[in-house]
Write a protein that holds these residues in place. Structure first.
Motif, PDB file in Angstrom:
ATOM      1  N   GLY A   1       0.815  -1.208   0.000  1.00  0.00           N
ATOM      2  CA  GLY A   1       0.000   0.000   0.000  1.00  0.00           C
ATOM      3  C   GLY A   1       0.849   1.259   0.000  1.00  0.00           C
ATOM      4  N   LEU A   2       1.923   1.249   0.805  1.00  0.00           N
ATOM      5  CA  LEU A   2       2.829   2.398   0.843  1.00  0.00           C
ATOM      6  C   LEU A   2       3.551   2.560  -0.492  1.00  0.00           C
ATOM      7  N   ARG A   3       3.972   1.448  -1.077  1.00  0.00           N
ATOM      8  CA  ARG A   3       4.646   1.489  -2.381  1.00  0.00           C
ATOM      9  C   ARG A   3       3.715   2.044  -3.455  1.00  0.00           C
ATOM     10  N   ASN A   4       2.460   1.650  -3.413  1.00  0.00           N
ATOM     11  CA  ASN A   4       1.486   2.119  -4.405  1.00  0.00           C
ATOM     12  C   ASN A   4       1.247   3.626  -4.292  1.00  0.00           C
ATOM     13  N   ILE A   5       1.304   4.139  -3.064  1.00  0.00           N
ATOM     14  CA  ILE A   5       1.138   5.588  -2.885  1.00  0.00           C
ATOM     15  C   ILE A   5       2.233   6.337  -3.626  1.00  0.00           C
ATOM     16  N   PHE A   6       3.472   5.877  -3.451  1.00  0.00           N
ATOM     17  CA  PHE A   6       4.604   6.538  -4.128  1.00  0.00           C
ATOM     18  C   PHE A   6       4.539   6.353  -5.647  1.00  0.00           C
ATOM     19  N   ASN A   7       3.993   5.218  -6.092  1.00  0.00           N
ATOM     20  CA  ASN A   7       3.953   4.936  -7.526  1.00  0.00           C
ATOM     21  C   ASN A   7       2.807   5.638  -8.249  1.00  0.00           C
ATOM     22  N   THR A   8       1.685   5.862  -7.556  1.00  0.00           N
ATOM     23  CA  THR A   8       0.479   6.324  -8.255  1.00  0.00           C
ATOM     24  C   THR A   8       0.066   7.754  -7.928  1.00  0.00           C
ATOM     25  N   ALA A   9       0.441   8.272  -6.759  1.00  0.00           N
ATOM     26  CA  ALA A   9       0.008   9.632  -6.401  1.00  0.00           C
ATOM     27  C   ALA A   9       0.646  10.647  -7.338  1.00  0.00           C
ATOM     28  N   THR A  10      -0.178  11.573  -7.837  1.00  0.00           N
ATOM     29  CA  THR A  10       0.299  12.534  -8.831  1.00  0.00           C
ATOM     30  C   THR A  10       0.459  13.947  -8.272  1.00  0.00           C
ATOM     31  N   SER A  11       0.056  14.158  -7.029  1.00  0.00           N
ATOM     32  CA  SER A  11       0.180  15.486  -6.429  1.00  0.00           C
ATOM     33  C   SER A  11       0.348  15.352  -4.922  1.00  0.00           C
ATOM     34  N   ILE A  12       0.763  16.449  -4.303  1.00  0.00           N
ATOM     35  CA  ILE A  12       0.942  16.445  -2.846  1.00  0.00           C
ATOM     36  C   ILE A  12      -0.392  16.201  -2.147  1.00  0.00           C
ATOM     37  N   GLN A  13      -1.472  16.802  -2.645  1.00  0.00           N
ATOM     38  CA  GLN A  13      -2.781  16.657  -2.014  1.00  0.00           C
ATOM     39  C   GLN A  13      -3.258  15.200  -2.056  1.00  0.00           C
ATOM     40  N   THR A  14      -3.090  14.567  -3.211  1.00  0.00           N
ATOM     41  CA  THR A  14      -3.492  13.159  -3.348  1.00  0.00           C
ATOM     42  C   THR A  14      -2.668  12.264  -2.429  1.00  0.00           C
ATOM     43  N   ALA A  15      -1.367  12.502  -2.412  1.00  0.00           N
ATOM     44  CA  ALA A  15      -0.476  11.708  -1.565  1.00  0.00           C
ATOM     45  C   ALA A  15      -0.812  11.892  -0.085  1.00  0.00           C
ATOM     46  N   TYR A  16      -1.117  13.124   0.310  1.00  0.00           N
ATOM     47  CA  TYR A  16      -1.451  13.417   1.708  1.00  0.00           C
ATOM     48  C   TYR A  16      -2.692  12.635   2.129  1.00  0.00           C
ATOM     49  N   THR A  17      -3.704  12.612   1.273  1.00  0.00           N
ATOM     50  CA  THR A  17      -4.944  11.882   1.570  1.00  0.00           C
ATOM     51  C   THR A  17      -4.684  10.380   1.677  1.00  0.00           C
ATOM     52  N   LYS A  18      -3.917   9.849   0.721  1.00  0.00           N
ATOM     53  CA  LYS A  18      -3.636   8.411   0.719  1.00  0.00           C
ATOM     54  C   LYS A  18      -2.784   8.001   1.924  1.00  0.00           C
ATOM     55  N   LEU A  19      -1.837   8.846   2.295  1.00  0.00           N
ATOM     56  CA  LEU A  19      -1.018   8.548   3.479  1.00  0.00           C
ATOM     57  C   LEU A  19      -1.854   8.557   4.756  1.00  0.00           C
TER      58      LEU A  19
ATOM     59  N   ILE B   1       6.684   9.070   9.672  1.00  0.00           N
ATOM     60  CA  ILE B   1       6.102   9.767   8.515  1.00  0.00           C
ATOM     61  C   ILE B   1       5.375  11.025   8.964  1.00  0.00           C
ATOM     62  N   THR B   2       4.664  10.928  10.083  1.00  0.00           N
ATOM     63  CA  THR B   2       3.935  12.083  10.606  1.00  0.00           C
ATOM     64  C   THR B   2       4.885  13.224  10.952  1.00  0.00           C
ATOM     65  N   ILE B   3       6.015  12.893  11.567  1.00  0.00           N
ATOM     66  CA  ILE B   3       6.990  13.907  11.973  1.00  0.00           C
ATOM     67  C   ILE B   3       7.660  14.545  10.758  1.00  0.00           C
ATOM     68  N   ASN B   4       7.920  13.729   9.727  1.00  0.00           N
ATOM     69  CA  ASN B   4       8.663  14.210   8.554  1.00  0.00           C
ATOM     70  C   ASN B   4       7.782  14.333   7.310  1.00  0.00           C
ATOM     71  N   TYR B   5       6.478  14.501   7.512  1.00  0.00           N
ATOM     72  CA  TYR B   5       5.558  14.427   6.378  1.00  0.00           C
ATOM     73  C   TYR B   5       5.816  15.512   5.322  1.00  0.00           C
ATOM     74  N   LYS B   6       6.290  16.687   5.741  1.00  0.00           N
ATOM     75  CA  LYS B   6       6.507  17.773   4.775  1.00  0.00           C
ATOM     76  C   LYS B   6       7.576  17.395   3.757  1.00  0.00           C
TER      77      LYS B   6
END
Length: 206
Positions: A114-132, A154-159
């Motif tokens: 699931g984490l790998r798919n987020i990095f592979n498929t998310a196309t923007s910061i907003q999409t990635a933030y929601t998926k994370l 991830i929460t601490i270093n999310y930016k």
């Protein structure tokens, strides 16, 4: 390192490399597998002792693919690094048995994918933030301590993690240059005069 980068390059956008984040998740998955492997070794040792005490022959339990429980957990190491579409036929059969026997390994593997798919498929910061955020909830529901540690990291270093999705940048070039420096240093079997070594680096690579 973050402080150094901030002072030397104040206008640069810092990015946490995706592969370091994924590596943490894979290590957490492997920790669960290793824990079960030690349990399987202890169980087999106890059964061997019982067989010796009763003067009977010990025959380990074997699964459909010929693996014993101990072998199943040892030989599953590499398939857990891969996505399912990259498995060989033997790895596919082994994974089926492994996930049937150890549902927690299956849950942990799905979290890694699931984490790998987020990095592979998310196309923007907003999409990635929601998926994370959804991935974080899935981690909380499993109750895996190691994955909770990753989620908190991830929460601490999310930016800086989310900054990856701006240009999908990695530190591959920096790692490559670092390898070249190490190889250069290895030629001299260490460095005594650091200033002269940096001077030589600057002249050769700058």
């Amino acid at each position: 390192m973050k402080l150094i980068a901030k002072k030397c390059f104040p206008k640069a956008i810092q990015v946490t490399d995706r592969f370091h984040v994924q590596k943490l998740a894979i290590e957490a998955l492997q920790d669960i597998r290793i824990k079960h492997r030690w349990e399987a070794i202890d169980l087999e040792n106890d059964l061997i002792k019982q067989a010796k005490a009763s003067k009977s022959e010990f025959k380990p339990e074997t699964f459909d693919n010929g693996d014993t429980r101990k072998q199943l957990l040892a030989r599953s190491r590499y398939l857990l690094y891969k996505a399912p579409n990259n498995w060989t036929q033997n790895q596919y059969l082994r994974s089926k048995i492994l996930f049937d026997q150890y549902p927690d390994i299956k849950k942990a593997y799905n979290l890694v994918q699931g984490l790998r798919n987020i990095f592979n498929t998310a196309t923007s910061i907003q999409t990635a933030y929601t998926k994370l955020a959804h991935w974080y909830k899935d981690v909380e529901q499993t109750g895996f301590k190691a994955f909770n540690t990753i989620a908190n990291t991830i929460t601490i270093n999310y930016k800086s993690i989310l900054n990856y999705f701006m240009n999908r940048s990695t530190n591959a070039s920096a790692e490559s240059f670092n390898a070249r420096i190490k190889a250069f240093r290895a030629q001299f079997r260490g460095v005594k005069n650091v200033e002269f070594f940096l001077f030589r680096l600057t002249n050769i690579f700058a």
